[in-house]
Write a protein that holds these residues in place. Structure first.
Motif, PDB file in Angstrom:
ATOM      1  N   ARG A 303       0.813  -1.219   0.000  1.00 28.35           N
ATOM      2  CA  ARG A 303       0.000   0.000   0.000  1.00 28.35           C
ATOM      3  C   ARG A 303       0.843   1.263   0.000  1.00 28.35           C
ATOM      4  NH1 ARG A 303      -4.181  -1.904   4.790  1.00 28.35           N
ATOM      5  NH2 ARG A 303      -5.210  -3.572   3.625  1.00 28.35           N
ATOM      6  N   ALA A 304       2.158   1.120   0.014  1.00 28.89           N
ATOM      7  CA  ALA A 304       3.033   2.283   0.089  1.00 28.89           C
ATOM      8  C   ALA A 304       2.964   3.108  -1.196  1.00 28.89           C
ATOM      9  CB  ALA A 304       4.459   1.849   0.355  1.00 28.89           C
ATOM     10  N   THR A 305       2.934   4.419  -1.034  1.00 31.43           N
ATOM     11  CA  THR A 305       2.918   5.323  -2.181  1.00 31.43           C
ATOM     12  C   THR A 305       4.085   6.305  -2.160  1.00 31.43           C
ATOM     13  OG1 THR A 305       1.423   6.795  -0.966  1.00 31.43           O
ATOM     14  CG2 THR A 305       0.412   5.219  -2.485  1.00 31.43           C
ATOM     15  N   VAL A 306       4.583   6.645  -0.959  1.00 27.02           N
ATOM     16  CA  VAL A 306       5.687   7.600  -0.823  1.00 27.02           C
ATOM     17  C   VAL A 306       6.733   7.022   0.115  1.00 27.02           C
ATOM     18  CG1 VAL A 306       6.361   9.943  -0.164  1.00 27.02           C
ATOM     19  CG2 VAL A 306       4.094   9.540  -1.150  1.00 27.02           C
ATOM     20  N   LEU A 307       8.006   7.083  -0.287  1.00 20.90           N
ATOM     21  CA  LEU A 307       9.116   6.617   0.535  1.00 20.90           C
ATOM     22  C   LEU A 307       9.978   7.808   0.950  1.00 20.90           C
ATOM     23  CD1 LEU A 307      10.509   3.715  -1.721  1.00 20.90           C
ATOM     24  CD2 LEU A 307       8.573   3.627  -0.162  1.00 20.90           C
ATOM     25  N   TYR A 308      10.501   7.750   2.187  1.00 29.80           N
ATOM     26  CA  TYR A 308      11.454   8.785   2.612  1.00 29.80           C
ATOM     27  C   TYR A 308      12.335   8.219   3.714  1.00 29.80           C
ATOM     28  CZ  TYR A 308      13.486  13.124   4.263  1.00 29.80           C
ATOM     29  OH  TYR A 308      14.379  14.095   4.618  1.00 29.80           O
ATOM     30  N   LEU A 317       6.889   5.601   5.346  1.00 30.77           N
ATOM     31  CA  LEU A 317       6.056   5.112   4.251  1.00 30.77           C
ATOM     32  C   LEU A 317       4.661   5.702   4.358  1.00 30.77           C
ATOM     33  CD1 LEU A 317       6.944   1.300   4.308  1.00 30.77           C
ATOM     34  CD2 LEU A 317       7.584   2.922   2.530  1.00 30.77           C
ATOM     35  N   ALA A 318       4.238   6.402   3.321  1.00 32.14           N
ATOM     36  CA  ALA A 318       2.852   6.866   3.248  1.00 32.14           C
ATOM     37  C   ALA A 318       2.055   5.838   2.473  1.00 32.14           C
ATOM     38  CB  ALA A 318       2.767   8.224   2.563  1.00 32.14           C
ATOM     39  N   GLY A 319       0.796   5.604   2.881  1.00 32.34           N
ATOM     40  CA  GLY A 319      -0.016   4.568   2.263  1.00 32.34           C
ATOM     41  C   GLY A 319      -1.107   5.118   1.370  1.00 32.34           C
ATOM     42  N   ASN A 320      -1.582   4.280   0.434  1.00 26.75           N
ATOM     43  CA  ASN A 320      -2.617   4.729  -0.484  1.00 26.75           C
ATOM     44  C   ASN A 320      -3.988   4.866   0.171  1.00 26.75           C
ATOM     45  OD1 ASN A 320      -3.314   2.057  -0.141  1.00 26.75           O
ATOM     46  ND2 ASN A 320      -2.938   1.446  -2.263  1.00 26.75           N
ATOM     47  N   ARG A 321      -4.108   4.417   1.402  1.00 28.18           N
ATOM     48  CA  ARG A 321      -5.351   4.617   2.137  1.00 28.18           C
ATOM     49  C   ARG A 321      -5.199   5.691   3.213  1.00 28.18           C
ATOM     50  NH1 ARG A 321      -7.673  -1.540   3.134  1.00 28.18           N
ATOM     51  NH2 ARG A 321      -7.660  -2.192   0.945  1.00 28.18           N
ATOM     52  N   GLY A 322      -4.103   6.418   3.148  1.00 29.77           N
ATOM     53  CA  GLY A 322      -3.879   7.495   4.086  1.00 29.77           C
ATOM     54  C   GLY A 322      -2.984   7.088   5.241  1.00 29.77           C
ATOM     55  N   GLY A 323      -2.423   8.106   5.933  1.00 27.50           N
ATOM     56  CA  GLY A 323      -1.567   7.851   7.076  1.00 27.50           C
ATOM     57  C   GLY A 323      -0.166   7.427   6.676  1.00 27.50           C
ATOM     58  N   PHE A 324       0.646   7.134   7.683  1.00 25.73           N
ATOM     59  CA  PHE A 324       2.005   6.702   7.402  1.00 25.73           C
ATOM     60  C   PHE A 324       2.487   5.776   8.509  1.00 25.73           C
ATOM     61  CE2 PHE A 324       2.582  10.475  10.041  1.00 25.73           C
ATOM     62  CZ  PHE A 324       3.616  10.126  10.896  1.00 25.73           C
ATOM     63  N   THR A 325       3.565   5.080   8.217  1.00 28.43           N
ATOM     64  CA  THR A 325       4.218   4.228   9.196  1.00 28.43           C
ATOM     65  C   THR A 325       5.714   4.507   9.152  1.00 28.43           C
ATOM     66  OG1 THR A 325       4.607   1.938   9.895  1.00 28.43           O
ATOM     67  CG2 THR A 325       4.439   2.328   7.552  1.00 28.43           C
TER      68      THR A 325
END
Length: 388
Positions: A303-308, A317-325
């Motif tokens: 579900r990851a969309t953005v890496l940093y 990791l930002a997810g395609n359903r919102g939020g991050f981990t």
């Protein structure tokens, strides 16, 4: 509460539990906002995340579709557009963030560019564009700031404190997608859906133009200067030294279309719709491989969309359903102890901690804490509820 957001707090909670067990906990300092366009909150201004950036003080800035956030590890300072406040962020939809060589933070939005000036103030830059969406903000080796507005490329004039058009007609055929990169010679490479164009920044002239037939969707420059290009109809590599198209390395040809690439310490992490991968220059390592340096549950990887990566090598990791981990790198013992790998291979590890007694504490996605003694092996699994 969203899954990824839950995972983030579960991981942070575990870390806090271990710290409380082994030491003592202290309350964070609370900084209050004094502007209507600035708000202190325990939540993000929006769960839809577009970008991350770490500043010189260790704060993580998070761009969303409704405002900019500065995270101190405990709470968020939200920066929102306010028409009546010319020192507020210039728009709420944040598209990109860039920290320049002087430590200044540049903010690209759907309605122009601004720069953080400190004390909750932003400086806005006027751009005379019908569509003022910012695609990228780049910095050349001499400190020159460039702003990719897709149709035009702007340059920052520090004497006048304004942006000026450097290249008009930057994206031919009125395409809405353009990613640009600076090579080691400060030549500018522009990648659009149907072509690659190389510019001399000083003369503003085209050096080379290469047609593409793969309908480019994403591109990124890797260490060494080559640009990997992913399209609907295939993949290609732009060799910035020879200025010719080549195939991707054979070991990378099987990659699905990537949506984000980030390089840290010479290796490149690749986000695709199906998994995360690591490219070390010779081979691909998938996110499920025990050699992958982060233990990330499959549903989070997919579900990851953005890496940093921050300065401590934590993976955001930002997810395609919102939020991050937030994922911490695995201790090196993961890859050097066969007994440890055999034990943890059966479950996703969300977080790990090594204490002063050389014990390793691991939290699984089933809320179970495993304690590993290098000389004795594992203890019985402990429920996280025992620590709450």
């Amino acid at each position: 509460m969203h899954y990824l957001y839950t995972m983030k707090h579960k991981t942070i909670t575990f870390s806090l539990i271990i710290l409380c067990v082994l030491s003592s906990c202290s309350a964070p300092d609370i900084q209050l906002a004094d502007k209507a366009s600035v708000k202190i909150s325990e939540d993000l201004s929006s769960q839809r995340i577009s970008c991350f950036l770490e500043d010189a003080y260790g704060y993580i800035w998070i761009g969303t579709e409704r405002g900019l956030n500065r995270f101190n590890g405990y709470e968020y300072k939200q920066y929102l557009y306010n028409k009546a406040d010319t020192t507020s962020v210039c728009a709420n939809i944040i598209t990109t963030l860039m920290k320049d060589s002087r430590g200044r933070i540049w903010v690209g939005t759907m309605d122009g560019v601004c720069r953080y000036e400190g004390k909750d103030h932003f400086r806005r830059f006027t751009i005379d564009e019908e569509d003022a969406t910012v695609s990228q903000i780049l910095e050349a080796s001499d400190g020159t700031i460039l702003v990719n507005m897709v149709r035009r490329l702007y340059i920052y004039n520090p004497d006048e404190e304004e942006l000026e058009v450097l290249i008009d007609g930057f994206t031919p055929q009125n395409h809405f997608r353009n990613r640009s990169f600076l090579d080691s010679a400060d030549r500018l490479w522009s990648i659009t859906p149907d072509r690659v164009t190389c510019y001399n920044l000083h003369t503003r002239q085209k050096i080379k133009e290469i047609p593409l037939s793969i309908e480019v969707e994403y591109s990124e420059m890797l260490p060494g200067g080559n640009i990997w290009v992913f399209g609907r109809r295939g993949k290609a590599l732009v060799n910035t030294e020879t200025m010719f198209l080549e195939s991707l390395p054979a070991a990378a040809e099987s990659l699905p279309t990537a949506s984000d690439l980030e390089t840290v310490k010479g290796v490149t992490f690749i986000n695709t719709p199906s998994d995360l991968y690591l490219w070390d220059g010779e081979k691909l390592i998938s996110g499920e491989d025990y050699l992958f340096p982060y233990a990330i549950a499959p549903e989070i990887r997919q579900r990851a969309t953005v890496l940093y990566f921050d300065s401590k090598d934590n993976l955001w990791l930002a997810g395609n359903r919102g939020g991050f981990t937030i994922q911490k790198p695995r201790p090196s013992i993961y890859n050097t102890s066969d007994a440890l790998f055999t034990h943890i291979s059966g479950f996703p590890v969300l977080s790990g901690y090594k204490d002063s007694h050389n014990r390793f504490w691991f939290l699984s996605d089933s809320d179970i804490v495993h304690v590993y003694y290098p000389d004795e092996g594992f203890t019985d699994a402990l429920s996280i509820k025992q620590f709450l």
